[in-house]
Write an enzyme that holds these catalytic residues in place. Structure first.
Site, PDB file in Angstrom:
ATOM      1  N   LYS A 182       0.855  -1.190   0.000  1.00 18.66           N
ATOM      2  CA  LYS A 182       0.000   0.000   0.000  1.00 18.66           C
ATOM      3  C   LYS A 182       0.890   1.239   0.000  1.00 18.66           C
ATOM      4  CE  LYS A 182      -2.123   1.903   3.742  1.00 18.66           C
ATOM      5  NZ  LYS A 182      -1.944   3.364   3.676  1.00 18.66           N
TER       6      LYS A 182
ATOM      7  N   ASP B 270      -3.380   4.306  -2.090  1.00 21.83           N
ATOM      8  CA  ASP B 270      -4.206   4.868  -1.015  1.00 21.83           C
ATOM      9  C   ASP B 270      -4.356   6.381  -1.248  1.00 21.83           C
ATOM     10  OD1 ASP B 270      -5.546   5.211   1.372  1.00 21.83           O
ATOM     11  OD2 ASP B 270      -3.804   4.832   2.648  1.00 21.83           O
TER      12      ASP B 270
ATOM     13  N   LYS C 158      -7.258   8.171  -1.388  1.00 21.81           N
ATOM     14  CA  LYS C 158      -8.366   8.755  -0.598  1.00 21.81           C
ATOM     15  C   LYS C 158      -8.921  10.034  -1.241  1.00 21.81           C
ATOM     16  CE  LYS C 158      -7.234   7.045   4.064  1.00 21.81           C
ATOM     17  NZ  LYS C 158      -5.774   6.827   4.077  1.00 21.81           N
TER      18      LYS C 158
ATOM     19  N   ASP D  56     -13.656  14.892  -3.823  1.00 20.45           N
ATOM     20  CA  ASP D  56     -13.754  16.091  -4.662  1.00 20.45           C
ATOM     21  C   ASP D  56     -15.084  16.010  -5.416  1.00 20.45           C
ATOM     22  OD1 ASP D  56     -13.006  18.373  -6.290  1.00 20.45           O
ATOM     23  OD2 ASP D  56     -10.910  17.829  -5.934  1.00 20.45           O
TER      24      ASP D  56
ATOM     25  N   THR E  25     -10.327   6.609  11.546  1.00 18.10           N
ATOM     26  CA  THR E  25     -10.234   6.098  12.930  1.00 18.10           C
ATOM     27  C   THR E  25      -9.642   7.138  13.875  1.00 18.10           C
ATOM     28  OG1 THR E  25      -8.240   4.991  12.181  1.00 18.10           O
ATOM     29  CG2 THR E  25     -10.171   3.615  12.502  1.00 18.10           C
TER      30      THR E  25
ATOM     31  N   ARG F 112       4.025  -0.362  10.488  1.00 15.77           N
ATOM     32  CA  ARG F 112       5.197  -0.296  11.369  1.00 15.77           C
ATOM     33  C   ARG F 112       5.682  -1.616  11.978  1.00 15.77           C
ATOM     34  NH1 ARG F 112       2.669   4.764  14.240  1.00 15.77           N
ATOM     35  NH2 ARG F 112       0.863   3.638  13.426  1.00 15.77           N
TER      36      ARG F 112
HETATM   37  O1  C5P Z   1       2.005   1.414  10.872  1.00 16.24           O
HETATM   38  P1  C5P Z   1       0.586   0.940  10.864  1.00 16.24           P
HETATM   39  O2  C5P Z   1       0.463  -0.573  10.861  1.00 16.24           O
HETATM   40  O3  C5P Z   1      -0.235   1.580  11.952  1.00 16.24           O
HETATM   41  O4  C5P Z   1       0.037   1.451   9.453  1.00 16.24           O
HETATM   42  C1  C5P Z   1      -1.292   1.346   9.094  1.00 16.24           C
HETATM   43  C2  C5P Z   1      -1.520   1.970   7.757  1.00 16.24           C
HETATM   44  O5  C5P Z   1      -2.926   2.035   7.537  1.00 16.24           O
HETATM   45  C3  C5P Z   1      -1.013   3.396   7.627  1.00 16.24           C
HETATM   46  O6  C5P Z   1      -0.663   3.582   6.262  1.00 16.24           O
HETATM   47  C4  C5P Z   1      -2.211   4.241   7.976  1.00 16.24           C
HETATM   48  O7  C5P Z   1      -2.197   5.507   7.365  1.00 16.24           O
HETATM   49  C5  C5P Z   1      -3.347   3.380   7.421  1.00 16.24           C
HETATM   50  N1  C5P Z   1      -4.646   3.606   8.042  1.00 16.24           N
HETATM   51  C6  C5P Z   1      -4.905   3.432   9.385  1.00 16.24           C
HETATM   52  N2  C5P Z   1      -6.171   3.605   9.877  1.00 16.24           N
HETATM   53  C7  C5P Z   1      -7.145   3.940   9.070  1.00 16.24           C
HETATM   54  C8  C5P Z   1      -6.921   4.109   7.718  1.00 16.24           C
HETATM   55  C9  C5P Z   1      -5.641   3.917   7.232  1.00 16.24           C
HETATM   56  O8  C5P Z   1      -4.013   3.105  10.151  1.00 16.24           O
HETATM   57  N3  C5P Z   1      -8.335   4.074   9.569  1.00 16.24           N
END
Ligand code: C5P
Length: 241
Positions: free
Chosen positions: A40, A66, A68, A71, A130, A221
């Protein structure tokens, strides 16, 4: 290794390349390609490098752009169509952009894919970010409670012809019930038991999310910030097998 040979469950794991840096993204792809379902690429990388570079950096791997979008319908329709030559597996927009925007986006991808003879990606909606709570919703004039707003927007996305939504692990059960078995649920907020939680509040382990019915799990992460990303993927694969 082809995706068909991936360990069980890993074909539905996308690693999120949250970096503006081309070399860092290339390093992660090199370490992980063929061992996860796809990658992603979000606003950090897209702002710094552009969408074409995202395809370049992931090579033949499945790509979730991604973007998002939010518009007017005409702009979103054209912007989504412009992504088709990059052959993304998944693209997205904000459901709060409204039914006309979502319908225009879905139609543009369907028509564009047919006319250009390119694969048609899943079009996925973001319902409620979230990072927002009920007070935030009220402030921008959206109706709560939060779960009801998530469900309302997911059902609207489904009516508009979208393939699914991004949702938190805690929303999987509610949305499966509301939108049925075929509606795709893309789930971030995944944390193996051994990984740092960071700023994610509503989490599940990769196995819990799989069992709860997530279609795609997005993991950032725990893999990308690990000393050895390759070893982190091996540990997740082992937990899933
Ligand atoms: O590092 P981590 O596992 O938290 O990354 C989650 C990914 O999903 C990031 O790219 C974050 O921007 C994305 N994301 C999220 N929660 C959402 C929508 C997208 O953590 N509600």
């Amino acid at each position: 290794m082809t995706p068909q040979q991936l360990p069980a469950g890993m074909e539905r794991v996308y690693v999120s390349l949250d970096t503006p840096d081309l070399d860092r993204a290339a390093y992660l792809v090199k370490a992980l390609r063929g061992r996860v379902g796809g990658f992603k690429v979000g606003k950090e990388f897209l702002s710094a490098q552009g969408a074409a570079k995202a395809r370049e950096v992931v090579g033949e791997e499945a790509l979730f752009l991604d973007v998002k979008f939010h518009d007017i319908p005409n702009t979103v329709a054209a912007a989504l169509r412009a992504l088709l030559p990059l052959k993304p597996a998944i693209v997205n927009l904000h459901a709060s952009g409204g039914a006309a925007m979502m319908k225009a986006g879905a139609e543009s991808l369907r028509k564009g894919a047919e006319e250009l003879r390119l694969p048609q990606p899943w079009l996925i909606a973001v319902t409620v970010l979230t990072s927002l709570d009920e007070d935030d919703l009220k402030q921008v004039g959206q109706m709560g409670p939060l779960g009801a707003q998530v469900q309302r927007l997911a059902q609207l996305a489904q009516e508009c012809g979208l393939e699914g939504v991004v949702c938190s692990p805690q929303e999987i059960a509610l949305l499966r019930e509301a939108c049925g078995a075929d509606f795709k649920l893309i789930v971030p907020g995944i944390r193996p038991a051994w990984a740092a939680v960071g700023d994610q509040k509503r989490i599940m382990t990769p196995r819990e999310a799989l069992e709860a019915g997530a279609d795609i799990r997005v993991i950032g992460r725990p893999i990308t910030a690990a000393d050895d990303p390759s070893e982190a993927v091996a540990r997740i694969a082992e937990e899933l097998s």
